[in-house]
Design a protein around this motif. Structure first.
Motif, PDB file in Angstrom:
ATOM      1  N   ARG A  44       3.338   6.256  -9.581  1.00  0.00           N
ATOM      2  CA  ARG A  44       3.583   6.458  -8.143  1.00  0.00           C
ATOM      3  C   ARG A  44       2.382   5.905  -7.397  1.00  0.00           C
ATOM      4  O   ARG A  44       1.248   6.196  -7.742  1.00  0.00           O
ATOM      5  N   LEU A  45       2.642   5.117  -6.349  1.00  0.00           N
ATOM      6  CA  LEU A  45       1.580   4.471  -5.601  1.00  0.00           C
ATOM      7  C   LEU A  45       1.668   4.818  -4.126  1.00  0.00           C
ATOM      8  O   LEU A  45       2.736   4.777  -3.528  1.00  0.00           O
ATOM      9  N   LYS A  46       0.542   5.144  -3.539  1.00  0.00           N
ATOM     10  CA  LYS A  46       0.445   5.380  -2.112  1.00  0.00           C
ATOM     11  C   LYS A  46       0.471   4.022  -1.404  1.00  0.00           C
ATOM     12  O   LYS A  46      -0.105   3.059  -1.885  1.00  0.00           O
ATOM     13  N   THR A  47       1.155   3.941  -0.260  1.00  0.00           N
ATOM     14  CA  THR A  47       1.148   2.714   0.530  1.00  0.00           C
ATOM     15  C   THR A  47       0.168   2.855   1.680  1.00  0.00           C
ATOM     16  O   THR A  47      -0.187   3.967   2.081  1.00  0.00           O
ATOM     17  N   LEU A  48      -0.291   1.725   2.205  1.00  0.00           N
ATOM     18  CA  LEU A  48      -1.218   1.695   3.326  1.00  0.00           C
ATOM     19  C   LEU A  48      -0.565   1.007   4.513  1.00  0.00           C
ATOM     20  O   LEU A  48       0.312   0.168   4.343  1.00  0.00           O
ATOM     21  N   PRO A  49      -1.030   1.324   5.732  1.00  0.00           N
ATOM     22  CA  PRO A  49      -0.523   0.604   6.894  1.00  0.00           C
ATOM     23  C   PRO A  49      -0.888  -0.880   6.809  1.00  0.00           C
ATOM     24  O   PRO A  49      -1.886  -1.247   6.207  1.00  0.00           O
ATOM     25  N   VAL A  50      -0.051  -1.701   7.423  1.00  0.00           N
ATOM     26  CA  VAL A  50      -0.270  -3.144   7.447  1.00  0.00           C
ATOM     27  C   VAL A  50      -0.341  -3.586   8.899  1.00  0.00           C
ATOM     28  O   VAL A  50       0.293  -2.994   9.770  1.00  0.00           O
ATOM     29  N   ASP A  51      -1.125  -4.621   9.161  1.00  0.00           N
ATOM     30  CA  ASP A  51      -1.244  -5.179  10.507  1.00  0.00           C
ATOM     31  C   ASP A  51       0.143  -5.367  11.128  1.00  0.00           C
ATOM     32  O   ASP A  51       1.014  -5.986  10.517  1.00  0.00           O
ATOM     33  N   PRO A  52       0.380  -4.857  12.349  1.00  0.00           N
ATOM     34  CA  PRO A  52       1.718  -4.900  12.940  1.00  0.00           C
ATOM     35  C   PRO A  52       2.263  -6.305  13.171  1.00  0.00           C
ATOM     36  O   PRO A  52       3.454  -6.474  13.323  1.00  0.00           O
ATOM     37  N   ARG A  53       1.420  -7.328  13.155  1.00  0.00           N
ATOM     38  CA  ARG A  53       1.945  -8.674  13.348  1.00  0.00           C
ATOM     39  C   ARG A  53       2.749  -9.140  12.152  1.00  0.00           C
ATOM     40  O   ARG A  53       3.466 -10.116  12.234  1.00  0.00           O
ATOM     41  N   ASP A  54       2.619  -8.468  10.998  1.00  0.00           N
ATOM     42  CA  ASP A  54       3.339  -8.854   9.799  1.00  0.00           C
ATOM     43  C   ASP A  54       4.313  -7.766   9.329  1.00  0.00           C
ATOM     44  O   ASP A  54       4.607  -7.666   8.156  1.00  0.00           O
ATOM     45  N   LEU A  55       4.787  -6.946  10.246  1.00  0.00           N
ATOM     46  CA  LEU A  55       5.598  -5.794   9.839  1.00  0.00           C
ATOM     47  C   LEU A  55       6.860  -6.172   9.077  1.00  0.00           C
ATOM     48  O   LEU A  55       7.081  -5.711   7.978  1.00  0.00           O
ATOM     49  N   LEU A  56       7.736  -6.945   9.683  1.00  0.00           N
ATOM     50  CA  LEU A  56       9.006  -7.232   9.022  1.00  0.00           C
ATOM     51  C   LEU A  56       9.343  -8.694   9.213  1.00  0.00           C
ATOM     52  O   LEU A  56       9.513  -9.156  10.333  1.00  0.00           O
ATOM     53  N   ARG A  57       9.372  -9.416   8.135  1.00  0.00           N
ATOM     54  CA  ARG A  57       9.764 -10.826   8.176  1.00  0.00           C
ATOM     55  C   ARG A  57      11.140 -10.903   7.563  1.00  0.00           C
ATOM     56  O   ARG A  57      11.291 -10.798   6.361  1.00  0.00           O
ATOM     57  N   GLY A  58      12.119 -11.090   8.405  1.00  0.00           N
ATOM     58  CA  GLY A  58      13.480 -11.129   7.886  1.00  0.00           C
ATOM     59  C   GLY A  58      13.904  -9.737   7.473  1.00  0.00           C
ATOM     60  O   GLY A  58      13.818  -8.804   8.242  1.00  0.00           O
ATOM     61  N   ASP A  59      14.343  -9.612   6.230  1.00  0.00           N
ATOM     62  CA  ASP A  59      14.882  -8.346   5.753  1.00  0.00           C
ATOM     63  C   ASP A  59      14.049  -7.747   4.629  1.00  0.00           C
ATOM     64  O   ASP A  59      14.564  -7.298   3.630  1.00  0.00           O
ATOM     65  N   TYR A  60      12.754  -7.771   4.768  1.00  0.00           N
ATOM     66  CA  TYR A  60      11.922  -7.087   3.786  1.00  0.00           C
ATOM     67  C   TYR A  60      10.770  -6.383   4.487  1.00  0.00           C
ATOM     68  O   TYR A  60      10.384  -6.710   5.592  1.00  0.00           O
ATOM     69  N   VAL A  61      10.241  -5.382   3.793  1.00  0.00           N
ATOM     70  CA  VAL A  61       9.116  -4.606   4.294  1.00  0.00           C
ATOM     71  C   VAL A  61       7.879  -5.026   3.503  1.00  0.00           C
ATOM     72  O   VAL A  61       7.935  -5.167   2.283  1.00  0.00           O
ATOM     73  N   ILE A  62       6.779  -5.258   4.188  1.00  0.00           N
ATOM     74  CA  ILE A  62       5.519  -5.595   3.532  1.00  0.00           C
ATOM     75  C   ILE A  62       4.833  -4.303   3.113  1.00  0.00           C
ATOM     76  O   ILE A  62       4.699  -3.377   3.908  1.00  0.00           O
ATOM     77  N   LEU A  63       4.402  -4.250   1.854  1.00  0.00           N
ATOM     78  CA  LEU A  63       3.742  -3.064   1.317  1.00  0.00           C
ATOM     79  C   LEU A  63       2.324  -3.412   0.884  1.00  0.00           C
ATOM     80  O   LEU A  63       2.075  -4.484   0.355  1.00  0.00           O
ATOM     81  N   SER A  64       1.407  -2.503   1.120  1.00  0.00           N
ATOM     82  CA  SER A  64       0.023  -2.660   0.693  1.00  0.00           C
ATOM     83  C   SER A  64      -0.408  -1.367   0.020  1.00  0.00           C
ATOM     84  O   SER A  64       0.105  -0.293   0.354  1.00  0.00           O
ATOM     85  N   TYR A  65      -1.339  -1.467  -0.920  1.00  0.00           N
ATOM     86  CA  TYR A  65      -1.722  -0.312  -1.725  1.00  0.00           C
ATOM     87  C   TYR A  65      -3.251  -0.209  -1.847  1.00  0.00           C
ATOM     88  O   TYR A  65      -3.934  -1.231  -1.861  1.00  0.00           O
ATOM     89  N   PRO A  66      -3.764   0.995  -2.021  1.00  0.00           N
ATOM     90  CA  PRO A  66      -5.195   1.125  -2.314  1.00  0.00           C
ATOM     91  C   PRO A  66      -5.604   0.383  -3.588  1.00  0.00           C
ATOM     92  O   PRO A  66      -6.717  -0.113  -3.692  1.00  0.00           O
TER      93      PRO A  66
END
Length: 195
Positions: A44-66
């Motif tokens: 299980r991995l915690k996700t981190l916030p991502v810069d809002p300029r790259d929130l959703l490109r098309g139909d996918y969510v950008i995920l970032s992790y510690p």
């Protein structure tokens, strides 16, 4: 009478062979992913916030992790002496909260240990200082940084990710991770099918 040096394959046979090869390659790709989901180790991995300029490109969510930010302090072994494309082996261990964090990294293989999972990063550009010194932080990807969702359903996940209420459950086999499900505020919201 002259004989040709090359064997001529009839067009129909060539077409059938090409289609069979393409089907076999696609089948291998699908089965590789399904094999990880079927028999990989769960994390299980915690996700981190991502810069809002790259929130959703098309139909996918950008995920970032510690675990995508590797501190120099946990890197063991020797660093590459020359610049180039490299990979890290990263050992993850579960925390008291059930979320896995990076505890060790190495430019090479890590020996398996009970209670841990080793991930292999995707290749990344490494710039050597020449003296074997490492930068303070290495930024890596694992192939878990995008999750495709049905059209129009990404905003809820983005908001939850930015409020740190989204958790990714993944499976790992032979160092390769695959997202198995997304958990929103403790409840599974997307389960990845095997096929």
């Amino acid at each position: 009478m002259t004989t040709s040096r090359f064997f001529r394959v009839p067009p129909l046979v060539a077409g059938i062979l090409a289609a069979a090869l393409q089907t076999a390659v696609l089948g291998y790709m699908v089965e590789s992913r399904a094999s990880i989901l079927r028999s990989g180790a769960d994390i299980r991995l915690k996700t981190l916030p991502v810069d809002p300029r790259d929130l959703l490109r098309g139909d996918y969510v950008i995920l970032s992790y510690p675990i995508s930010t590797i501190s120099k302090a946990i890197v063991t072994g020797e660093a590459p002496k020359t610049s180039g494309r490299v990979r890290l082996a990263v050992r993850l261990k579960p925390g008291a909260d059930g979320l896995w964090t990076a505890s060790e990294a190495r430019f090479g293989d890590l020996v398996p240990e009970e209670g841990s999972v080793v991930l292999r990063t995707l290749p990344f550009d490494y710039y050597s200082a020449g003296d074997g010194g490492l930068p303070e932080t290495l930024f890596v990807n694992y192939g878990l940084e995008r999750y495709y969702v049905p059209e129009g359903e990404g905003r809820l996940l983005e908001d939850a990710r930015n409020q740190e209420e989204l958790v990714v459950e993944a499976r790992v086999k032979d160092g390769t991770p695959q997202i198995a499900r997304l958990v929103l505020r403790g409840e599974p919201v997307y389960d990845e099918p095997l096929y």
